[in-house]
Design a protein around this motif. Structure first.
Motif, PDB file in Angstrom:
ATOM      1  N   ALA A  76       0.811  -1.228   0.000  1.00  0.00           N
ATOM      2  CA  ALA A  76       0.000   0.000   0.000  1.00  0.00           C
ATOM      3  C   ALA A  76       0.844   1.277   0.000  1.00  0.00           C
ATOM      4  O   ALA A  76       0.294   2.373   0.008  1.00  0.00           O
ATOM      5  N   LYS A  77       2.155   1.148   0.055  1.00  0.00           N
ATOM      6  CA  LYS A  77       3.014   2.350   0.094  1.00  0.00           C
ATOM      7  C   LYS A  77       4.451   1.950  -0.240  1.00  0.00           C
ATOM      8  O   LYS A  77       4.794   0.761  -0.223  1.00  0.00           O
ATOM      9  N   LEU A  78       5.263   2.964  -0.509  1.00  0.00           N
ATOM     10  CA  LEU A  78       6.704   2.734  -0.648  1.00  0.00           C
ATOM     11  C   LEU A  78       7.447   3.355   0.531  1.00  0.00           C
ATOM     12  O   LEU A  78       8.493   2.863   0.951  1.00  0.00           O
ATOM     13  N   ASP A  79       6.857   4.437   1.071  1.00  0.00           N
ATOM     14  CA  ASP A  79       7.500   5.122   2.212  1.00  0.00           C
ATOM     15  C   ASP A  79       7.638   4.175   3.396  1.00  0.00           C
ATOM     16  O   ASP A  79       6.684   3.504   3.775  1.00  0.00           O
ATOM     17  N   GLY A  80       8.822   4.141   3.964  1.00  0.00           N
ATOM     18  CA  GLY A  80       9.039   3.357   5.177  1.00  0.00           C
ATOM     19  C   GLY A  80       9.236   1.873   4.931  1.00  0.00           C
ATOM     20  O   GLY A  80       9.429   1.101   5.871  1.00  0.00           O
ATOM     21  N   VAL A  81       9.188   1.456   3.674  1.00  0.00           N
ATOM     22  CA  VAL A  81       9.363   0.032   3.360  1.00  0.00           C
ATOM     23  C   VAL A  81      10.851  -0.321   3.389  1.00  0.00           C
ATOM     24  O   VAL A  81      11.690   0.480   2.992  1.00  0.00           O
ATOM     25  N   LYS A  82      11.163  -1.526   3.902  1.00  0.00           N
ATOM     26  CA  LYS A  82      12.544  -2.023   3.828  1.00  0.00           C
ATOM     27  C   LYS A  82      12.605  -3.187   2.833  1.00  0.00           C
ATOM     28  O   LYS A  82      11.882  -4.177   2.982  1.00  0.00           O
ATOM     29  N   PHE A 106      12.599   7.365  -4.186  1.00  0.00           N
ATOM     30  CA  PHE A 106      11.399   7.266  -3.337  1.00  0.00           C
ATOM     31  C   PHE A 106      11.720   7.317  -1.841  1.00  0.00           C
ATOM     32  O   PHE A 106      10.816   7.405  -1.015  1.00  0.00           O
ATOM     33  N   GLY A 107      12.995   7.213  -1.503  1.00  0.00           N
ATOM     34  CA  GLY A 107      13.366   7.356  -0.096  1.00  0.00           C
ATOM     35  C   GLY A 107      13.092   6.137   0.751  1.00  0.00           C
ATOM     36  O   GLY A 107      12.966   6.244   1.963  1.00  0.00           O
ATOM     37  N   PHE A 108      12.972   4.944   0.132  1.00  0.00           N
ATOM     38  CA  PHE A 108      12.806   3.757   0.975  1.00  0.00           C
ATOM     39  C   PHE A 108      14.155   3.131   1.303  1.00  0.00           C
ATOM     40  O   PHE A 108      15.199   3.552   0.787  1.00  0.00           O
ATOM     41  N   THR A 109      14.128   2.160   2.205  1.00  0.00           N
ATOM     42  CA  THR A 109      15.365   1.526   2.670  1.00  0.00           C
ATOM     43  C   THR A 109      15.668   0.301   1.824  1.00  0.00           C
ATOM     44  O   THR A 109      14.791  -0.542   1.609  1.00  0.00           O
ATOM     45  N   THR A 155      16.100  12.692  -0.259  1.00  0.00           N
ATOM     46  CA  THR A 155      14.912  11.865   0.044  1.00  0.00           C
ATOM     47  C   THR A 155      15.048  11.088   1.348  1.00  0.00           C
ATOM     48  O   THR A 155      14.069  10.504   1.818  1.00  0.00           O
ATOM     49  N   GLY A 156      16.247  11.022   1.894  1.00  0.00           N
ATOM     50  CA  GLY A 156      16.443  10.274   3.142  1.00  0.00           C
ATOM     51  C   GLY A 156      16.545   8.766   2.940  1.00  0.00           C
ATOM     52  O   GLY A 156      16.492   8.000   3.914  1.00  0.00           O
TER      53      GLY A 156
END
Ligand code: CP
Ligand code: NVA
Length: 309
Positions: free
Chosen positions: A148-154, A175-178, A204-205
């Motif tokens: 449901a998202k890309l943010d915060g995904v590892k 996208f700033g994911f890990t 993007t972090g």
């Protein structure tokens, strides 16, 4: 925004542009599922030139082109005058006069860039040694659908540090994911890719970690992503050495215990059971590899439509 543009690498796009491609792909996927006509490219012609083998990319592109109402011409390099020494720049300019786009799989990124330089029409990268942007787009769509998202995904990637890995590194940085890339020391990402990703990650972090510690890479991961250890081209010539070097990096159910309980298993395919993955993980309940393969077609349709309309 996209008309006439090449798709040579995800480095060509901003986050908003990739989100537009993914939204277009989702719309086209729904239309395809509902059997609604979507012949937006009726009367157009697309040259399809593959200098390496392919199952998914070739079939998905040719199906996509047919569903969009266009005509594809599949060409093997040995059937063209290229094989007899005709220069790339001459071949490119001739294709440009007959066709509305070129979809190409080849070895060096410089070769597809040369086609793009001599063609006005869009050139779409169907895999080079350096990048596999169409795979990257399908991967992003698949993760978004399942998480449901890309943010915060590892994402934990274990496999050859080559085209697919590079496209994931670029995607993570945008996208700033890990992303943890687990591989034996000595198999390093390309400098151009890492320079782009390091610069973009500052904004993007994104956390991009290249490690030899598979356990740490898997820890609390949302996505386990396997890929072959011996890619087409140069790497396959070192197959025996790679089978030894990469042996500790297999993704299997035992290793997966370190991931989040609802992790998904991804693989761009073709996959080699008993090498980078086991039968039970690819056929198991966490595997989304067939959704991922299907999404190749929908994201490719989005790229074709956006660049050719
Ligand atoms: N994933 C992928 O590009 O597969 P093919 O080599 O079969 O096209
Ligand atoms: N890294 C693999 C991907 C195949 C789709 C290769 O280049 O062979």
């Amino acid at each position: 925004m996209f008309r006439g543009r090449d798709c040579l690498s995800l480095m060509d796009y901003s986050r908003v542009e990739i989100e537009t491609i993914l939204a277009t792909a989702t719309d086209l996927k729904q239309k395809w599922r509902r059997r609604e006509p979507h012949e937006y490219l009726r009367g157009r012609t697309v040259a399809v030139l593959f200098e390496k083998p392919s199952t998914r990319t070739r079939i998905s592109f040719q199906a996509a082109i047919a569903h969009l109402g266009a005509q594809s011409f599949y060409m093997r390099p040995d059937e063209l005058q290229l094989a007899r020494g005709e220069p790339v720049k001459d071949t490119a300019r001739v294709i440009d006069r007959y066709c509305d786009a070129l979809v190409m799989r080849t070895f060096g990124q410089d070769r597809i860039e040369e086609f793009a330089k001599y063609m006005e029409k869009p050139v779409i990268n169907a895999l080079t040694d350096l990048t596999h942007p169409c795979q990257g787009l399908a991967d992003l769509l698949t993760i978004t659908e399942h998480k449901a998202k890309l943010d915060g995904v590892k994402v934990c990637y274990a496999g050859d540090v080559w085209n697919v890995c590079h496209s994931l590194i670029v995607a993570a940085s945008i996208f700033g994911f890990t992303l943890h890339v687990a591989r034996p020391k000595g198999y390093e990402p390309n400098d151009r890719i890492m320079k782009f990703a390091t610069d973009r990650a500052k904004a993007t972090g994104a956390q991009i970690v290249i490690t030899d510690d598979l356990k740490q890479a898997v820890k609390e991961a949302d996505v386990l992503y396997a890929n072959t250890w011996h890619s087409m081209g140069g790497p396959e010539k070192e197959k025996e050495k790679r089978l030894k070097d990469f042996a500790p990096y297999q993704l299997n159910s035992e290793v997966a215990r370190g991931a989040k309980p609802d992790y998904i298993f991804m693989h761009c395919l073709p996959g080699y059971r008993g090498e980078e993955m086991t039968e039970e993980i690819v056929e198991g309940p966490h595997s989304v590899v067939w959704d991922q393969a299907e999404n190749r077609m929908h994201t490719e349709k989005a790229v074709l439509t956006l660049t050719m309309i």
